[in-house]
Design an enzyme around this catalytic site. Structure first.
Site, PDB file in Angstrom:
ATOM      1  N   SER A  10     -15.314  18.910  30.372  1.00  0.00           N
ATOM      2  CA  SER A  10     -14.658  20.215  30.289  1.00  0.00           C
ATOM      3  C   SER A  10     -14.030  20.539  31.632  1.00  0.00           C
ATOM      4  O   SER A  10     -14.722  20.632  32.649  1.00  0.00           O
ATOM      5  CB  SER A  10     -15.682  21.294  29.940  1.00  0.00           C
ATOM      6  OG  SER A  10     -15.126  22.569  30.240  1.00  0.00           O
ATOM      7  N   HIS A  35     -11.689  18.113  27.363  1.00  0.00           N
ATOM      8  CA  HIS A  35     -12.024  19.375  26.690  1.00  0.00           C
ATOM      9  C   HIS A  35     -11.409  20.546  27.458  1.00  0.00           C
ATOM     10  O   HIS A  35     -11.644  20.706  28.654  1.00  0.00           O
ATOM     11  CB  HIS A  35     -13.545  19.513  26.617  1.00  0.00           C
ATOM     12  CG  HIS A  35     -14.024  20.692  25.843  1.00  0.00           C
ATOM     13  ND1 HIS A  35     -14.093  20.711  24.471  1.00  0.00           N
ATOM     14  CD2 HIS A  35     -14.456  21.902  26.253  1.00  0.00           C
ATOM     15  CE1 HIS A  35     -14.555  21.877  24.062  1.00  0.00           C
ATOM     16  NE2 HIS A  35     -14.780  22.639  25.130  1.00  0.00           N
ATOM     17  N   ASP A  37     -10.965  24.590  27.634  1.00  0.00           N
ATOM     18  CA  ASP A  37     -11.557  25.858  27.204  1.00  0.00           C
ATOM     19  C   ASP A  37     -10.561  27.001  27.352  1.00  0.00           C
ATOM     20  O   ASP A  37     -10.177  27.361  28.461  1.00  0.00           O
ATOM     21  CB  ASP A  37     -12.816  26.153  28.026  1.00  0.00           C
ATOM     22  CG  ASP A  37     -13.970  25.258  27.628  1.00  0.00           C
ATOM     23  OD1 ASP A  37     -14.259  25.173  26.422  1.00  0.00           O
ATOM     24  OD2 ASP A  37     -14.569  24.635  28.518  1.00  0.00           O
ATOM     25  N   MET A  39      -9.926  30.913  26.830  1.00  0.00           N
ATOM     26  CA  MET A  39     -10.640  32.196  26.668  1.00  0.00           C
ATOM     27  C   MET A  39      -9.670  33.345  26.877  1.00  0.00           C
ATOM     28  O   MET A  39      -8.800  33.276  27.743  1.00  0.00           O
ATOM     29  CB  MET A  39     -11.770  32.306  27.696  1.00  0.00           C
ATOM     30  CG  MET A  39     -12.738  31.149  27.659  1.00  0.00           C
ATOM     31  SD  MET A  39     -14.094  31.428  28.789  1.00  0.00           S
ATOM     32  CE  MET A  39     -14.856  29.806  28.805  1.00  0.00           C
ATOM     33  N   HIS A  68     -10.380  24.003  22.753  1.00  0.00           N
ATOM     34  CA  HIS A  68     -11.429  24.869  22.188  1.00  0.00           C
ATOM     35  C   HIS A  68     -10.975  26.317  22.362  1.00  0.00           C
ATOM     36  O   HIS A  68     -10.999  26.846  23.464  1.00  0.00           O
ATOM     37  CB  HIS A  68     -12.727  24.566  22.948  1.00  0.00           C
ATOM     38  CG  HIS A  68     -13.879  25.452  22.611  1.00  0.00           C
ATOM     39  ND1 HIS A  68     -15.022  25.508  23.387  1.00  0.00           N
ATOM     40  CD2 HIS A  68     -14.099  26.324  21.583  1.00  0.00           C
ATOM     41  CE1 HIS A  68     -15.871  26.364  22.860  1.00  0.00           C
ATOM     42  NE2 HIS A  68     -15.342  26.879  21.770  1.00  0.00           N
ATOM     43  N   MET A  70     -11.483  29.973  22.260  1.00  0.00           N
ATOM     44  CA  MET A  70     -12.479  31.058  22.229  1.00  0.00           C
ATOM     45  C   MET A  70     -11.700  32.360  22.300  1.00  0.00           C
ATOM     46  O   MET A  70     -11.722  33.073  23.321  1.00  0.00           O
ATOM     47  CB  MET A  70     -13.445  30.903  23.419  1.00  0.00           C
ATOM     48  CG  MET A  70     -14.412  29.749  23.235  1.00  0.00           C
ATOM     49  SD  MET A  70     -15.225  29.275  24.774  1.00  0.00           S
ATOM     50  CE  MET A  70     -13.989  28.179  25.445  1.00  0.00           C
ATOM     51  N   MET A 139     -21.913  25.395  19.618  1.00  0.00           N
ATOM     52  CA  MET A 139     -22.103  25.928  20.968  1.00  0.00           C
ATOM     53  C   MET A 139     -23.593  25.929  21.286  1.00  0.00           C
ATOM     54  O   MET A 139     -24.388  26.495  20.530  1.00  0.00           O
ATOM     55  CB  MET A 139     -21.567  27.355  21.082  1.00  0.00           C
ATOM     56  CG  MET A 139     -20.052  27.489  21.026  1.00  0.00           C
ATOM     57  SD  MET A 139     -19.168  26.507  22.231  1.00  0.00           S
ATOM     58  CE  MET A 139     -19.769  27.195  23.780  1.00  0.00           C
ATOM     59  N   ASP A 174     -21.487  21.708  23.010  1.00  0.00           N
ATOM     60  CA  ASP A 174     -20.803  22.257  24.183  1.00  0.00           C
ATOM     61  C   ASP A 174     -21.689  23.298  24.852  1.00  0.00           C
ATOM     62  O   ASP A 174     -21.990  24.342  24.261  1.00  0.00           O
ATOM     63  CB  ASP A 174     -19.487  22.890  23.699  1.00  0.00           C
ATOM     64  CG  ASP A 174     -18.612  23.404  24.822  1.00  0.00           C
ATOM     65  OD1 ASP A 174     -18.978  23.250  25.993  1.00  0.00           O
ATOM     66  OD2 ASP A 174     -17.544  23.966  24.496  1.00  0.00           O
TER      67      ASP A 174
HETATM   68  C1  DX5 Z   1     -18.383  27.555  27.622  1.00  0.00           C
HETATM   69  C2  DX5 Z   1     -17.363  26.444  27.433  1.00  0.00           C
HETATM   70  C3  DX5 Z   1     -17.870  25.106  27.832  1.00  0.00           C
HETATM   71  C4  DX5 Z   1     -18.240  24.977  29.266  1.00  0.00           C
HETATM   72  C5  DX5 Z   1     -19.345  23.977  29.372  1.00  0.00           C
HETATM   73  O1  DX5 Z   1     -17.871  28.736  27.137  1.00  0.00           O
HETATM   74  O2  DX5 Z   1     -16.973  26.361  26.076  1.00  0.00           O
HETATM   75  O3  DX5 Z   1     -16.965  24.071  27.454  1.00  0.00           O
HETATM   76  O4  DX5 Z   1     -17.184  24.571  30.086  1.00  0.00           O
HETATM   77  O5  DX5 Z   1     -19.777  23.961  30.681  1.00  0.00           O
HETATM   78  P1  DX5 Z   1     -21.165  23.334  31.115  1.00  0.00           P
HETATM   79  O6  DX5 Z   1     -21.153  21.880  30.708  1.00  0.00           O
HETATM   80  O7  DX5 Z   1     -21.172  23.531  32.588  1.00  0.00           O
HETATM   81  O8  DX5 Z   1     -22.249  24.088  30.407  1.00  0.00           O
HETATM   82 ZN    ZN Z   2     -15.758  24.502  25.285  1.00  0.00          ZN
END
Ligand code: DX5
Ligand code: ZN
Length: 216
Positions: A10, A35, A37, A39, A68, A70, A139, A174
């Site tokens: 990620s 990956h 993320d 948000m 991903h 969110m 998650m 994740d």
């Molecule tokens: C959290 C994200 C993850 C995050 C994971 O909201 O969706 O992808 O980056 O990070 P680690 O591996 O540090 O928990």
């Molecule tokens: Zn993620």
């Protein structure tokens, strides 16, 4: 049984000022997917990146970009992220009014479609989506930030979802994945491991990725 193990670093935990290099480095170290993320500050208490950044990343990655989402109302953002070069797009079941419609849009855009569940959401909430999706993302922390602790209760959910989706589909996890929790989630039935801080906070990305692979 599950499909082959894949490691998806990620980029949330990477150095954003050197994103291109950070991606090259994990790909050279053995990453299967990247990956990404996304948000929006509504669904998640944090804001990250949008389609223009994905379009830039695309030029630096020869491996699939696993986006991903969110975000609330993911419907509106499927096309911009697909056009930017996403290969896989997943969205939260908690965030979509009409999930089959969103899955259809993702597939029509030529991407693989995934459904994501928050830690507090039951596997039953995706019971009627498992045929439609290409993969499921469980998650193992509440979304919003990297570096959070893995929630052990999720192991039972992973086992139940593997039984629901059968042996062929990818089951991604994740949040809080390291060399210890990786073994647990793979044992439970997961086969795609997202890892942010475990890889990007290590001194040697290849060693970190290899240690995750060693769990099988
Ligand atoms: C959290 C994200 C993850 C995050 C994971 O909201 O969706 O992808 O980056 O990070 P680690 O591996 O540090 O928990
Ligand atoms: Zn993620």
């Amino acid at each position: 049984m599950a499909p082959p193990l894949k490691i998806a670093p990620s980029i949330l935990a990477s150095d954003f000022s050197r994103l291109g290099e950070e991606i090259h480095d994990v790909i050279r170290a053995g990453a299967d997917w990247i990956h990404v993320d996304v948000m929006d500050g509504h669904f998640t208490p944090n804001i990250t990146i949008g389609p223009p950044v994905v379009a830039s990343l695309r030029k630096h990655s020869e491996v699939p970009l696993d986006v991903h989402l969110m975000i609330t109302d993911p419907d509106f953002y499927v096309k911009p992220f697909a056009d930017a070069g996403a290969d896989l797009i997943s969205f939260h079941v908690e965030a979509a009014y009409h999930p089959h419609r969103v899955i259809g849009k993702i597939k029509d855009a030529g991407c693989k479609a995934g459904i994501v569940l928050n830690p507090g959401t039951s596997q039953e909430d995706i019971d009627y989506l498992t045929e439609a999706v290409d993969f499921v993302l469980v998650m193992t922390v509440n979304p919003g930030f990297g570096g959070q602790a893995f929630i052990p209760d999720m192991l039972r959910k992973i086992t139940k979802i593997r039984a629901m989706i059968g042996p062929e589909k990818d089951l991604e996890v994740d949040g809080g994945i390291d060399d210890v929790t990786a073994a647990q989630v793979v044992q439970a039935g997961a086969n795609v491991l997202v890892a942010g801080s475990y890889i990007y906070r290590s001194d040697d990305y290849a060693e970190a990725i290899t240690s995750l692979r060693a769990t099988v």
